[in-house]
Design an enzyme around this catalytic site. Structure first.
Site, PDB file in Angstrom:
ATOM      1  N   SER A 173      -2.854  -8.161   2.189  1.00 48.86           N
ATOM      2  CA  SER A 173      -3.174  -8.172   3.614  1.00 48.86           C
ATOM      3  C   SER A 173      -3.618  -9.560   4.050  1.00 48.86           C
ATOM      4  CB  SER A 173      -4.265  -7.141   3.912  1.00 48.86           C
ATOM      5  OG  SER A 173      -3.788  -5.839   3.673  1.00 48.86           O
TER       6      SER A 173
ATOM      7  N   LYS B 203     -16.185  -8.993   4.783  1.00 52.41           N
ATOM      8  CA  LYS B 203     -15.660 -10.010   5.708  1.00 52.41           C
ATOM      9  C   LYS B 203     -15.245  -9.336   7.008  1.00 52.41           C
ATOM     10  CE  LYS B 203     -12.485 -11.413   2.934  1.00 52.41           C
ATOM     11  NZ  LYS B 203     -11.303 -12.087   2.345  1.00 52.41           N
TER      12      LYS B 203
ATOM     13  N   ARG C  11      -2.485  -5.988  -8.720  1.00 54.78           N
ATOM     14  CA  ARG C  11      -1.361  -6.893  -8.580  1.00 54.78           C
ATOM     15  C   ARG C  11      -1.480  -8.120  -9.443  1.00 54.78           C
ATOM     16  NH1 ARG C  11      -2.446  -7.972  -2.752  1.00 54.78           N
ATOM     17  NH2 ARG C  11      -4.384  -8.009  -3.926  1.00 54.78           N
TER      18      ARG C  11
ATOM     19  N   HIS D  87       0.834  -1.209   0.000  1.00 58.23           N
ATOM     20  CA  HIS D  87       0.000   0.000   0.000  1.00 58.23           C
ATOM     21  C   HIS D  87       0.870   1.261   0.000  1.00 58.23           C
ATOM     22  CE1 HIS D  87      -2.937  -2.781   2.266  1.00 58.23           C
ATOM     23  NE2 HIS D  87      -3.473  -2.586   1.070  1.00 58.23           N
TER      24      HIS D  87
END
Lengths: 161, 161, 161, 161, 161, 161
Positions: free
Chosen positions: C129, C42, C91, C18
């Protein structure tokens, strides 16, 4: 050198796809340790004992295969066992991305461990433990996907529910 | 067992990505034969002699690596050399699909040969011979992508044109 | 024009990936607002306060970056803040499909907001993450993935469990 | 800061997809330079003059857009023009992998240039110059894919052949 | 022959993407049975009754469409109904892999059932029930994604929470 | 209704993968017209006569299959033949993206024609005409990939070269 490899996974449960991969691995490695992960991100259907026992039963006819369980990082387990190769199967694109991430992360965590990939027989390329559990929960006949005793274990699990 | 592997390719030209893969392969295999393909589907930039010589120069500091050339099917070459493992790199999704097709085709042609895949270091994951030739044709500085002498060879090729 | 951008996310927790993206964004935009999502699909590992505080600490050395939190649709937040550009990282393929869906949905919801994508440095391209939380739960050393204080926060979380 | 961007490409020929992207870019950047590549890997259908002229005609109603041509590396062109942002469209997975490779290569060649990606409107997401040339060669009516004068130019090209 | 097809799914809830697919299917098949799955792997937002009723209301203007519910394997349901074709939509790569696995699994379970795929209109290609529920939970205006009465039902669900 | 479908392609040459698809199509459609494309983007190995004749020979044991050739757009051919369904195979991701582009383009060109996709048997999922020509050029034994007479034709072609 006598080359050994670790084949780690959740094996929830073991399938013909996994067994195909182990057989292929035995052409390359002198010994393979199938390492059943104790802690999983998602709750498994089978306990670690059940998963371990099913793997043991499924591979007992292979000479150079041992079964173990591990907790924590697979690279630390590999280092402790002094085995520098991790073996994994690659079936699909989604596998590929996850494996790519894992391989690079593991490499950063332990530079001395290398991960190699094998491709399963095309007849098993679409089989995953997840799909098999889904099919079992709907009452599918799983002959051709998993060993007979795994089929029985799946039936029992879904009857209980 | 003494495990050997063949690392086949066009190597048009050899890059740091290929060399990274060979180094990783040497952690797993006792000997690696880098096999330069004589016949290619697309016209190569470098002749087979040039490609072979560049590979030889690039790997001469590795102890357990030999360089060879082969014509025809890689699985037949492997059978002739009595080497049962083919080693390949996997960088991207597009690689994956092509490699998947090749692995299954090769398996059908020669059931005794197994193909394994390694992932390059992330710093080389986006390097391909194709990209490097494209960049070289536009006058790019290729330090960090290929060995110095390959850089020189690329410069010469594109000056001639 | 003075161009501003919003960089929305769950930041559960913030990673070097990030931060790399924010640095790249500052080459393009005059100001970047890092917007921490309050509600997530989530359950997050860290509370919104924890996530917000970690982002603040991680970006405090950047001059033109502010941190905020938002609830509801990111496009409505952008409209309220009168910022017409959303910035996201890309990504992997799986990112791409999700981002593609989100971008087109957001465009339908708010035609005046544009989403742009940046690619992280290749050394962070495989960090997520999710992966970091998985590795942390298994006791991995996360130096090189996240700032030191995030590492400590992860360790505490997984000790408590 | 006054932010400028380069939108490089082969534009062989320019399509409604490109024009949609330029319009989106104008919401973010003060000025956009559409840069037509002189040298292409594959032989183009249209000469660089033809491609340049069609782009000029297609963007003449935009205020803040200029058209230029460049030879060699796009990052060197960007450095010469003192423009630090390259803008590209992302339509599909196959784009994504190529763009990923290019972005990382360009970054290695010129660390000060950043590439950003925009997604076209879903109605143009499947249009590519390649597809349009293929369709034109088969006599398709290209209304809705390219401006009228590009349609005429395509017709002429394929009549001559 | 009078060709019938089953269009199975969770329809949690039905979207304009599903309706677009049904309309396309009616050009090919004489009759379509929309089959709402009773048991789902993930907990649905709507009960099976709610999902069934919303489908019924959404398709009532189609002449040759019936709505049913099924429990267990879709191929067994197809066999029981004597319908040998299953129809599915394909929007994205991630769909593709899942559908590929399902198609091959279903084929192994029931060799006489064939699955065919249709592609939705590009304006619906990015819509999924999952995305719509996510957007609804954040208060998005879903006009253009789902029929009006589904929009109302979503609003009610998320108000209750 | 009596439902017919067109199965268009280059068939350069026809493979067991194509034949598997035709067999599956016959479970769904009353009649299938295999339509051999006269003009191809890439130079074919076999002339249109050779390709047409090989298809004819390969499908002669099927009752409800006819073979034809077409030039130009497949949707115009379909309209002329008054057949509103085009049938295609989907093997891999790369297929998927190309087919997606084609389906949406064809839909824009001819709104009344629908394209449907079938998945080949997993044993043929990795076979493509391109791969087979590549293998044949290297002297591979193609039993199991193509009918015997196609194998002979391939051998002759590559002997001549």
């Amino acid at each position: 050198m006598c080359q050994k490899a670790i084949y780690p996974g959740s094996f929830d449960p073991i399938t013909f796809g996994h067994l195909d991969l182990i057989e292929r691995g035995l052409k390359i490695f002198d010994e393979i340790t199938v390492a059943v992960a104790v802690s999983l991100q998602k709750d498994p259907l089978f306990t670690v004992e059940e998963r371990f026992n099913m793997v043991e039963q499924a591979v007992k006819h292979f000479d150079r295969v041992t079964v173990d369980r591990f907790d924590g990082l697979v690279v630390e387990y590999a280092q402790k066992k002094k085995i520098s190769v991790i073996m994994r199967g690659l079936r699909m694109i989604s596998d590929f991305e996850y494996e790519f991430q894992m391989a690079l992360t593991n490499r950063k965590l332990a530079d001395d461990i290398e991960t190699i990939y094998l491709m399963p027989s095309e007849q098993y390329s679409y089989i995953s433990s997840t799909l098999i559990k889904e099919a079992a929960s709907l009452g599918a006949d799983l002959k051709g996907f998993v060993p007979r005793f795994v089929e029985e274990a799946l039936k029992k699990k879904f009857k209980k529910k």
